[in-house]
Write a protein that holds these residues in place. Sequence first.
Motif, PDB file in Angstrom:
ATOM      1  N   ARG A 145       0.839  -1.207   0.000  1.00 26.85           N
ATOM      2  CA  ARG A 145       0.000   0.000   0.000  1.00 26.85           C
ATOM      3  C   ARG A 145       0.871   1.254   0.000  1.00 26.85           C
ATOM      4  NH1 ARG A 145      -5.093  -0.028   3.079  1.00 26.85           N
ATOM      5  NH2 ARG A 145      -4.074  -1.745   4.146  1.00 26.85           N
ATOM      6  N   GLY A 146       0.640   2.137  -0.963  1.00 27.62           N
ATOM      7  CA  GLY A 146       1.380   3.393  -1.030  1.00 27.62           C
ATOM      8  C   GLY A 146       2.556   3.380  -1.986  1.00 27.62           C
ATOM      9  N   LEU A 147       2.919   2.227  -2.517  1.00 33.95           N
ATOM     10  CA  LEU A 147       4.024   2.180  -3.489  1.00 33.95           C
ATOM     11  C   LEU A 147       3.521   2.568  -4.870  1.00 33.95           C
ATOM     12  CD1 LEU A 147       5.918  -1.124  -2.552  1.00 33.95           C
ATOM     13  CD2 LEU A 147       6.653   1.212  -2.142  1.00 33.95           C
ATOM     14  N   THR A 148       4.338   3.308  -5.577  1.00 33.88           N
ATOM     15  CA  THR A 148       3.979   3.692  -6.942  1.00 33.88           C
ATOM     16  C   THR A 148       4.352   2.558  -7.901  1.00 33.88           C
ATOM     17  OG1 THR A 148       6.137   4.663  -7.395  1.00 33.88           O
ATOM     18  CG2 THR A 148       4.468   6.118  -6.415  1.00 33.88           C
ATOM     19  N   VAL A 149       3.865   2.658  -9.112  1.00 28.65           N
ATOM     20  CA  VAL A 149       4.198   1.662 -10.132  1.00 28.65           C
ATOM     21  C   VAL A 149       5.706   1.670 -10.376  1.00 28.65           C
ATOM     22  CG1 VAL A 149       3.881   1.021 -12.553  1.00 28.65           C
ATOM     23  CG2 VAL A 149       1.925   1.803 -11.212  1.00 28.65           C
ATOM     24  N   LYS A 150       6.316   2.835 -10.362  1.00 28.60           N
ATOM     25  CA  LYS A 150       7.756   2.948 -10.551  1.00 28.60           C
ATOM     26  C   LYS A 150       8.506   2.216  -9.427  1.00 28.60           C
ATOM     27  CE  LYS A 150      11.445   6.341 -11.023  1.00 28.60           C
ATOM     28  NZ  LYS A 150      11.812   7.748 -10.969  1.00 28.60           N
TER      29      LYS A 150
ATOM     30  N   ALA B 228      15.366 -12.292   0.470  1.00 26.90           N
ATOM     31  CA  ALA B 228      14.955 -11.695   1.745  1.00 26.90           C
ATOM     32  C   ALA B 228      15.769 -10.430   2.033  1.00 26.90           C
ATOM     33  CB  ALA B 228      15.116 -12.715   2.873  1.00 26.90           C
ATOM     34  N   LYS B 229      17.065 -10.465   1.701  1.00 19.21           N
ATOM     35  CA  LYS B 229      17.904  -9.271   1.892  1.00 19.21           C
ATOM     36  C   LYS B 229      17.420  -8.128   1.001  1.00 19.21           C
ATOM     37  CE  LYS B 229      22.098 -11.517   3.392  1.00 19.21           C
ATOM     38  NZ  LYS B 229      23.507 -11.478   3.497  1.00 19.21           N
ATOM     39  N   SER B 230      17.087  -8.448  -0.259  1.00 16.96           N
ATOM     40  CA  SER B 230      16.606  -7.419  -1.184  1.00 16.96           C
ATOM     41  C   SER B 230      15.295  -6.812  -0.699  1.00 16.96           C
ATOM     42  CB  SER B 230      16.416  -8.011  -2.579  1.00 16.96           C
ATOM     43  OG  SER B 230      17.641  -8.408  -3.118  1.00 16.96           O
ATOM     44  N   LEU B 231      14.391  -7.660  -0.236  1.00 19.20           N
ATOM     45  CA  LEU B 231      13.108  -7.157   0.265  1.00 19.20           C
ATOM     46  C   LEU B 231      13.306  -6.279   1.498  1.00 19.20           C
ATOM     47  CD1 LEU B 231      10.817 -10.271  -0.172  1.00 19.20           C
ATOM     48  CD2 LEU B 231      10.414  -8.015  -1.160  1.00 19.20           C
ATOM     49  N   ARG B 232      14.164  -6.723   2.411  1.00 19.43           N
ATOM     50  CA  ARG B 232      14.402  -5.942   3.620  1.00 19.43           C
ATOM     51  C   ARG B 232      15.055  -4.599   3.298  1.00 19.43           C
ATOM     52  NH1 ARG B 232      17.989  -8.329   8.370  1.00 19.43           N
ATOM     53  NH2 ARG B 232      19.571  -8.063   6.767  1.00 19.43           N
ATOM     54  N   ALA B 233      16.022  -4.612   2.379  1.00 23.64           N
ATOM     55  CA  ALA B 233      16.692  -3.364   1.988  1.00 23.64           C
ATOM     56  C   ALA B 233      15.700  -2.411   1.327  1.00 23.64           C
ATOM     57  CB  ALA B 233      17.851  -3.661   1.047  1.00 23.64           C
ATOM     58  N   PHE B 234      14.830  -2.956   0.474  1.00 23.19           N
ATOM     59  CA  PHE B 234      13.841  -2.100  -0.182  1.00 23.19           C
ATOM     60  C   PHE B 234      12.853  -1.550   0.848  1.00 23.19           C
ATOM     61  CE2 PHE B 234      10.121  -0.980  -2.628  1.00 23.19           C
ATOM     62  CZ  PHE B 234      10.675  -0.353  -3.736  1.00 23.19           C
ATOM     63  N   ALA B 235      12.465  -2.377   1.824  1.00 22.19           N
ATOM     64  CA  ALA B 235      11.530  -1.931   2.859  1.00 22.19           C
ATOM     65  C   ALA B 235      12.151  -0.835   3.727  1.00 22.19           C
ATOM     66  CB  ALA B 235      11.093  -3.111   3.722  1.00 22.19           C
ATOM     67  N   LYS B 236      13.469  -0.897   3.952  1.00 19.34           N
ATOM     68  CA  LYS B 236      14.130   0.159   4.713  1.00 19.34           C
ATOM     69  C   LYS B 236      14.131   1.471   3.944  1.00 19.34           C
ATOM     70  CE  LYS B 236      17.188  -2.518   7.676  1.00 19.34           C
ATOM     71  NZ  LYS B 236      18.563  -2.888   7.980  1.00 19.34           N
ATOM     72  N   ALA B 237      14.358   1.377   2.627  1.00 20.57           N
ATOM     73  CA  ALA B 237      14.375   2.577   1.793  1.00 20.57           C
ATOM     74  C   ALA B 237      12.968   3.101   1.527  1.00 20.57           C
ATOM     75  CB  ALA B 237      15.081   2.284   0.473  1.00 20.57           C
ATOM     76  N   ASN B 238      11.974   2.205   1.540  1.00 19.57           N
ATOM     77  CA  ASN B 238      10.578   2.557   1.269  1.00 19.57           C
ATOM     78  C   ASN B 238       9.713   1.975   2.386  1.00 19.57           C
ATOM     79  OD1 ASN B 238      10.810   3.621  -1.659  1.00 19.57           O
ATOM     80  ND2 ASN B 238      11.920   1.675  -1.675  1.00 19.57           N
ATOM     81  N   PRO B 239       9.557   2.689   3.495  1.00 24.35           N
ATOM     82  CA  PRO B 239       8.865   2.139   4.667  1.00 24.35           C
ATOM     83  C   PRO B 239       7.419   1.733   4.429  1.00 24.35           C
ATOM     84  CG  PRO B 239      10.011   4.179   5.221  1.00 24.35           C
ATOM     85  CD  PRO B 239      10.093   4.009   3.744  1.00 24.35           C
ATOM     86  N   VAL B 240       6.823   2.136   3.309  1.00 25.67           N
ATOM     87  CA  VAL B 240       5.443   1.731   3.049  1.00 25.67           C
ATOM     88  C   VAL B 240       5.356   0.249   2.661  1.00 25.67           C
ATOM     89  CG1 VAL B 240       4.560   4.018   2.499  1.00 25.67           C
ATOM     90  CG2 VAL B 240       5.545   2.623   0.690  1.00 25.67           C
ATOM     91  N   LEU B 241       6.455  -0.352   2.254  1.00 24.89           N
ATOM     92  CA  LEU B 241       6.475  -1.790   1.984  1.00 24.89           C
ATOM     93  C   LEU B 241       6.634  -2.507   3.323  1.00 24.89           C
ATOM     94  CD1 LEU B 241       6.600  -4.090  -0.220  1.00 24.89           C
ATOM     95  CD2 LEU B 241       9.045  -4.072   0.215  1.00 24.89           C
ATOM     96  N   VAL B 242       5.671  -3.346   3.646  1.00 18.42           N
ATOM     97  CA  VAL B 242       5.676  -4.064   4.920  1.00 18.42           C
ATOM     98  C   VAL B 242       5.775  -5.561   4.642  1.00 18.42           C
ATOM     99  CG1 VAL B 242       4.358  -4.560   7.026  1.00 18.42           C
ATOM    100  CG2 VAL B 242       4.256  -2.285   5.990  1.00 18.42           C
ATOM    101  N   ILE B 243       6.767  -6.195   5.251  1.00 17.34           N
ATOM    102  CA  ILE B 243       6.895  -7.651   5.136  1.00 17.34           C
ATOM    103  C   ILE B 243       5.981  -8.261   6.194  1.00 17.34           C
ATOM    104  CG2 ILE B 243       8.456  -9.613   5.362  1.00 17.34           C
ATOM    105  CD1 ILE B 243      10.715  -7.736   4.402  1.00 17.34           C
ATOM    106  N   LYS B 244       5.012  -9.068   5.724  1.00 15.46           N
ATOM    107  CA  LYS B 244       4.025  -9.652   6.626  1.00 15.46           C
ATOM    108  C   LYS B 244       4.457 -11.008   7.176  1.00 15.46           C
ATOM    109  CE  LYS B 244      -0.070  -7.880   4.205  1.00 15.46           C
ATOM    110  NZ  LYS B 244      -1.320  -8.343   3.578  1.00 15.46           N
ATOM    111  N   GLY B 245       5.145 -11.764   6.362  1.00 17.20           N
ATOM    112  CA  GLY B 245       5.521 -13.129   6.738  1.00 17.20           C
ATOM    113  C   GLY B 245       5.782 -13.903   5.467  1.00 17.20           C
ATOM    114  N   GLY B 246       5.678 -15.221   5.542  1.00 15.94           N
ATOM    115  CA  GLY B 246       5.908 -15.990   4.330  1.00 15.94           C
ATOM    116  C   GLY B 246       5.871 -17.479   4.549  1.00 15.94           C
TER     117      GLY B 246
END
Length: 181
Positions: free
Chosen positions: A33-38, A94-112
Amino acid sequence: MADKPVRADKASAVAELTDDFRNSSATVLTEYRGLTVKQLTELRRSLGGDTKYAVSKNTLAKRAATDAGIEGLDNLFAGPTALAFINGDPVEAAKSLRAFAKANPVLVIKGGVFEGKAITADEVNKIADLESREVLLAKLAGAMKGNLTKAAGLFQAPLSQVARLAAALQEKREKDGPAEA
């Protein structure tokens, strides 16, 4: 909800998601939620070619997870959900997702899902803390090489000790003079 019949036009989407759940080594559920297409495009690129990042309807994803035999994810299918189906190294993704979430706090990792079992967001972060498969293999090879070098030294030690002992005996005989018979 997952026990309701799926409409014919949605059946192919559920079948594709089910295959993705079954064929991936791990899956990470995120809220985008809140991430742009870019930003989503940037995230897909950062994940690499071994990871498929797909936005999905919660009801279809929940049905697909159930069909794939995965339990324990029902509470994660709330809000806008995107799934990262990882076919390569789960640590790198997982490292890529975490790094992206740090740079873009609107991305939230829920689980998996990892090895067929549901995992929490904290466990996904623990996977991201691990070193990559290549690094771990290199460390293992280095440790094995070191141990082999030590073993070779240990096997050579008795031979060199015998040689030194023989040389010392020879010197002692020469020093003491010829033996009287």
